[in-house]
Design an enzyme around this catalytic site. Structure first.
Site, PDB file in Angstrom:
ATOM      1  N   CYS A  17      -9.609   4.760  -1.983  1.00  0.00           N
ATOM      2  CA  CYS A  17      -9.575   3.344  -1.588  1.00  0.00           C
ATOM      3  C   CYS A  17      -8.771   2.431  -2.494  1.00  0.00           C
ATOM      4  O   CYS A  17      -8.367   1.353  -2.081  1.00  0.00           O
ATOM      5  CB  CYS A  17     -11.000   2.821  -1.463  1.00  0.00           C
ATOM      6  SG  CYS A  17     -11.876   2.707  -3.045  1.00  0.00           S
ATOM      7  N   ALA A  18      -8.584   2.818  -3.769  1.00  0.00           N
ATOM      8  CA  ALA A  18      -8.042   1.859  -4.739  1.00  0.00           C
ATOM      9  C   ALA A  18      -6.516   1.691  -4.589  1.00  0.00           C
ATOM     10  O   ALA A  18      -5.837   2.674  -4.276  1.00  0.00           O
ATOM     11  CB  ALA A  18      -8.370   2.337  -6.151  1.00  0.00           C
ATOM     12  N   PRO A  19      -5.989   0.489  -4.789  1.00  0.00           N
ATOM     13  CA  PRO A  19      -6.668  -0.711  -5.280  1.00  0.00           C
ATOM     14  C   PRO A  19      -7.413  -1.542  -4.243  1.00  0.00           C
ATOM     15  O   PRO A  19      -7.909  -2.609  -4.565  1.00  0.00           O
ATOM     16  CB  PRO A  19      -5.511  -1.523  -5.884  1.00  0.00           C
ATOM     17  CG  PRO A  19      -4.327  -1.151  -5.058  1.00  0.00           C
ATOM     18  CD  PRO A  19      -4.519   0.302  -4.696  1.00  0.00           C
ATOM     19  N   GLY A  21      -6.453  -2.481  -0.837  1.00  0.00           N
ATOM     20  CA  GLY A  21      -5.806  -3.274   0.213  1.00  0.00           C
ATOM     21  C   GLY A  21      -6.360  -2.948   1.598  1.00  0.00           C
ATOM     22  O   GLY A  21      -6.698  -3.854   2.377  1.00  0.00           O
ATOM     23  N   LYS A  22      -6.480  -1.659   1.878  1.00  0.00           N
ATOM     24  CA  LYS A  22      -6.932  -1.289   3.221  1.00  0.00           C
ATOM     25  C   LYS A  22      -8.446  -1.458   3.350  1.00  0.00           C
ATOM     26  O   LYS A  22      -8.947  -1.733   4.438  1.00  0.00           O
ATOM     27  CB  LYS A  22      -6.482   0.133   3.559  1.00  0.00           C
ATOM     28  CG  LYS A  22      -4.963   0.225   3.633  1.00  0.00           C
ATOM     29  CD  LYS A  22      -4.459   1.599   3.994  1.00  0.00           C
ATOM     30  CE  LYS A  22      -2.946   1.686   3.837  1.00  0.00           C
ATOM     31  NZ  LYS A  22      -2.474   1.562   2.443  1.00  0.00           N
ATOM     32  N   CYS A 135       2.262   6.954   1.996  1.00  0.00           N
ATOM     33  CA  CYS A 135       3.473   6.115   1.903  1.00  0.00           C
ATOM     34  C   CYS A 135       4.635   7.018   1.500  1.00  0.00           C
ATOM     35  O   CYS A 135       5.428   6.676   0.630  1.00  0.00           O
ATOM     36  CB  CYS A 135       3.285   4.937   0.954  1.00  0.00           C
ATOM     37  SG  CYS A 135       2.797   5.397  -0.713  1.00  0.00           S
TER      38      CYS A 135
HETATM   39  C1  LIG Z   1      -2.292   5.690  -1.893  1.00  0.00           C
HETATM   40  S1  LIG Z   1      -3.495   5.268  -3.070  1.00  0.00           S
HETATM   41  C2  LIG Z   1      -4.672   4.421  -2.057  1.00  0.00           C
HETATM   42  C3  LIG Z   1      -4.288   2.997  -1.707  1.00  0.00           C
HETATM   43  C4  LIG Z   1      -5.415   2.227  -1.036  1.00  0.00           C
HETATM   44  N1  LIG Z   1      -5.907   2.919   0.159  1.00  0.00           N
HETATM   45  C5  LIG Z   1      -5.014   0.826  -0.671  1.00  0.00           C
HETATM   46  O1  LIG Z   1      -4.673   0.560   0.505  1.00  0.00           O
HETATM   47  O2  LIG Z   1      -5.049  -0.037  -1.539  1.00  0.00           O
HETATM   48  C6  LIG Z   1      -4.287   6.793  -3.377  1.00  0.00           C
HETATM   49  C7  LIG Z   1      -5.542   6.695  -4.206  1.00  0.00           C
HETATM   50  O3  LIG Z   1      -6.140   7.995  -4.221  1.00  0.00           O
HETATM   51  C8  LIG Z   1      -6.854   8.122  -5.426  1.00  0.00           C
HETATM   52  N2  LIG Z   1      -7.158   9.552  -5.595  1.00  0.00           N
HETATM   53  C9  LIG Z   1      -6.348  10.538  -6.047  1.00  0.00           C
HETATM   54  N3  LIG Z   1      -6.983  11.722  -6.015  1.00  0.00           N
HETATM   55  C10 LIG Z   1      -8.232  11.481  -5.524  1.00  0.00           C
HETATM   56  C11 LIG Z   1      -9.366  12.284  -5.269  1.00  0.00           C
HETATM   57  N4  LIG Z   1      -9.349  13.608  -5.487  1.00  0.00           N
HETATM   58  N5  LIG Z   1     -10.482  11.708  -4.775  1.00  0.00           N
HETATM   59  C12 LIG Z   1     -10.516  10.361  -4.532  1.00  0.00           C
HETATM   60  N6  LIG Z   1      -9.479   9.541  -4.778  1.00  0.00           N
HETATM   61  C13 LIG Z   1      -8.339  10.100  -5.249  1.00  0.00           C
HETATM   62  C14 LIG Z   1      -5.944   7.492  -6.464  1.00  0.00           C
HETATM   63  O4  LIG Z   1      -6.686   7.096  -7.602  1.00  0.00           O
HETATM   64  C15 LIG Z   1      -5.369   6.309  -5.677  1.00  0.00           C
HETATM   65  O5  LIG Z   1      -6.096   5.145  -5.943  1.00  0.00           O
END
Ligand SMILES: C[S@@+](CC[C@H](N)C(=O)[O-])C[C@H]1O[C@@H](n2cnc3c(N)ncnc32)[C@H](O)[C@@H]1O
Length: 196
Positions: A17-19, A21-22, A135
Site C-alpha cells: 500500500c505504501a506510500p 496514494g491508491k 508502473c
Molecule cells: C509500487 S509500491 C506501492 C504504491 C502504492 N500502492 C501507492 O499507490 O501509493 C510497492 C510497495 O510494495 C512494498 N513491498 C515490497 N515487497 C513487499 C512485500 N513482500 N509485502 C508487502 N509489501 C511489499 C514496497 O515497500 C512498496 O511500498
C-alpha cells in the site's frame, strides 16, 4: 476505482500500500472495510500520515504479502496488488532508476511478483476480484507474469468491465505507455476468482 468497484461494505485488501496514494483513492471513492499492508515500516508510516491528513481510515499493518502471518483468516472481496516493480514506466520522473537498476533485477522482481500473486490469491473469496498493477512497461512483469499466473491458476480468469478503455490490450491486461504531458507507464490486469 471503476476497475475494482467494490460494493459498499466490502472487505478489501491493499497488499502493497505504501506510500498510500491508491489506499486514499479507494477510500475516497468507496465506503469499504479497507485493510492495507506494506512490508516497509517507514513507508507504512507515510500511509498513516496521509489517511490522517485526509480524514480517512483503514486497518494498517506492517506485513510481508508473500507470507500470511499478518492475516486474520477472513477472506477478502477484493485485493489490490500494486506490486513492487522495476519502475520502468516512471523513469522520466525518477531518472535514477535508469542508473540503479541492473538487468538481473527484472528476473528477481518477477519472482517476487509471482510469489505475491500466489500467496494472495487464496485469500480472495470465490467471485472476488484481484487487481494486479505495476508502473512497469516490461512484459516480464506484466503480460507474461499474468499469462503464467492464469496458466497455473485454474480458478482465475481475466474479466474487464465494459467501458474501461485505458491502455492497449496486452495479453490478459492493459498496458499504458508513458505519454508526453499525460500519464506514466502502467499495467493492470483484473482477475476474477471462479465459484460464486
Ligand atoms: C509500487 S509500491 C506501492 C504504491 C502504492 N500502492 C501507492 O499507490 O501509493 C510497492 C510497495 O510494495 C512494498 N513491498 C515490497 N515487497 C513487499 C512485500 N513482500 N509485502 C508487502 N509489501 C511489499 C514496497 O515497500 C512498496 O511500498
Amino acid at each position: 476505482g471503476p476497475v475494482v468497484a467494490p460494493r459498499p461494505g466490502a472487505r478489501v485488501l491493499d497488499a502493497c500500500c505504501a506510500p498510500g496514494g491508491k489506499t486514499a483513492h479507494l477510500l475516497e471513492l468507496f465506503d469499504v472495510d479497507l485493510h492495507a499492508i506494506d512490508s516497509d515500516a517507514a513507508r507504512l508510516a507515510r500511509v498513516e500520515d496521509t489517511l490522517t491528513r485526509l480524514g480517512l481510515s483503514a486497518t494498517l499493518a506492517q506485513g510481508d504479502a508473500t507470507e500470511r502471518d499478518w492475516w486474520d483468516g477472513t477472506p477478502f472481496d477484493a485485493i489490490l496488488l500494486d506490486a513492487p516493480c522495476s519502475g520502468s514506466g516512471v523513469i522520466r520522473r525518477h531518472p535514477d532508476i535508469k542508473r540503479l537498476r541492473r538487468p538481473s533485477d527484472i528476473a528477481q522482481l518477477a519472482l517476487l511478483q509471482r510469489a505475491l500473486l500466489d500467496n494472495l490469491w487464496p485469500l480472495l473469496k470465490p467471485g472476488g476480484t484481484l487487481l494486479y498493477a505495476t508502473c512497469s512497461v516490461l512484459p516480464e512483469e506484466n503480460r507474461d507474469q499474468i499469462r503464467d499466473f492464469l496458466a497455473r491458476t485454474p480458478d482465475a480468469s481475466e474479466q474487464m468491465p465494459d467501458g474501461i478503455a485505458w491502455g492497449q490490450v496486452s495479453g490478459a491486461g492493459r498496458q499504458l505507455l508513458p505519454k508526453v504531458d499525460s500519464h506514466d507507464g502502467f499495467f493492470y490486469a483484473r482477475l476474477v476468482k471462479a465459484g460464486r
